[in-house]
Enzyme design. Sequence first.
Site: not given
Ligand SMILES: Cc1cc2nc3c(=O)[nH]c(=O)nc-3n(C[C@H](O)[C@H](O)[C@H](O)COP(=O)(O)OP(=O)(O)OC[C@H]3O[C@@H](n4cnc5c(N)ncnc54)[C@H](O)[C@@H]3O)c2cc1C
Length: 388
Positions: A129, A131, A246
């Site tokens: 937990g 994100s 991870e």
């Molecule tokens: C299959 C799957 C399993 C997952 N499992 C888990 C889980 O078990 N537990 C958990 O906690 N999370 C989990 N996640 C979440 C995952 O870690 C996040 O989706 C990921 O870290 C991206 O965050 P976000 O979706 O909020 O995107 P955002 O942070 O909103 O990013 C959107 C876009 O902006 C870009 N971006 C953002 N900031 C920057 C920057 N500083 N420089 C350049 N580009 C940037 C990103 O690369 C992306 O393309 C999972 C995700 C997936 C797809």
Amino acid sequence: MDLTYTAEQEEFRAGLRSWLGDVLPKLPPRPDPRDWPGRRAYDAGWQRMLYDAGYAGLHWPVDAGGRGATPVQHLIFLEETEKAGAPYVGANFVGLLHAGPTIAAEGTDEQRRRWLPPVLRGDEVWCQGFSEPGAGSDLASLRTRAVRDGDAYVVTGSKIWTSHAEVADWCELLVRTDPQAPKHRGISWLAMPMDAPGVTVRPLRTLAGSTEFAEMFLDEVRVPVANRVGAENDGWRVTMVTLSFERGTAFVGEVVACRRVLGEVARAAKANGSWDDPALRRRLGRLAAEFSVLWRLTQWNVSEAERSLRAGGTGVPGTGGSVFKLRYSHARQELYDTAADVLGPLAQDAGHPWTAERLSSLSYTIAAGTSQIQKNIVAERILGLPKG
Ligand SMILES: Cc1cc2nc3c(=O)[nH]c(=O)nc-3n(C[C@H](O)[C@H](O)[C@H](O)COP(=O)(O)OP(=O)(O)OC[C@H]3O[C@@H](n4cnc5c(N)ncnc54)[C@H](O)[C@@H]3O)c2cc1C
């Protein structure tokens, strides 16, 4: 750096191969990947078999319930189990590959005794937990609050993309324990029981039809202070340990699986005539080279971790894991795109294993930190470029 295996390591490999040859033919068929409760039971059963045979937690310290094997022996384990087509770690991914190793590295003796053996036996499943709707890439912006009340934290907030939440017993949970502190400093890492009053899990259905992950709502959930791993407000440092495991070691077994699938794709291309296309052969050749390099990179990362342990260091993987994660996730997508071209119209069949893998491979460049974020890490921490 020496990437050849010693006689002792080869002996370990031979014993493992022989055990796999005995047990794998007797395993029941795997449940449908969309049936998570069925998957949990199956994955737990396989973990129990590994445990009984002495192959669980190979590289975990002995006092954490493991066998104290070297990282290289663990690598051989991953290589051989994948080559033999053994079950994937599945629902045990978080517990075995990053929550467990974090507790082994950062937990107290009591915490190690409480949480690690059930992970190794397959009795307890963990989820992650981290994100939140407003905190993904910028994880330190998380807002889930934990307010101290006697010997418990009262936790309120929400999490998203929590893989395996539907079937998990425990959650490695990041919470804000000091809202006044700078954002990286007021965070703590807690082990939260998933059956605590106030925890609501709402599964999310993926493109591939699985309810692999979920939204999680936390309404005044009481988590004992004793469940905090690391000091209060020092959770960001503990989180970096979790993310190093991870990105650094959790995916390596999958590279072997990709190499196996690549061979299968080449054989399918020969059988259906698409092999005659020189452009396709070039793509397959480039992917073969790429996965060999990724395997070498894996060996290099593992050999570095082993060297660090021998020198009295932590053995926690370094930023080399970001290079691996960045390139591996794209190579995996290219592999399944190529598989779809070889399949032709059959690639529309949602029941074909390569189709399901292709759909899920889309998430690899996002999960565990997006490619853009890995590029930032490589630029700043490995190449030493200025922060953008
Ligand atoms: C299959 C799957 C399993 C997952 N499992 C888990 C889980 O078990 N537990 C958990 O906690 N999370 C989990 N996640 C979440 C995952 O870690 C996040 O989706 C990921 O870290 C991206 O965050 P976000 O979706 O909020 O995107 P955002 O942070 O909103 O990013 C959107 C876009 O902006 C870009 N971006 C953002 N900031 C920057 C920057 N500083 N420089 C350049 N580009 C940037 C990103 O690369 C992306 O393309 C999972 C995700 C997936 C797809």
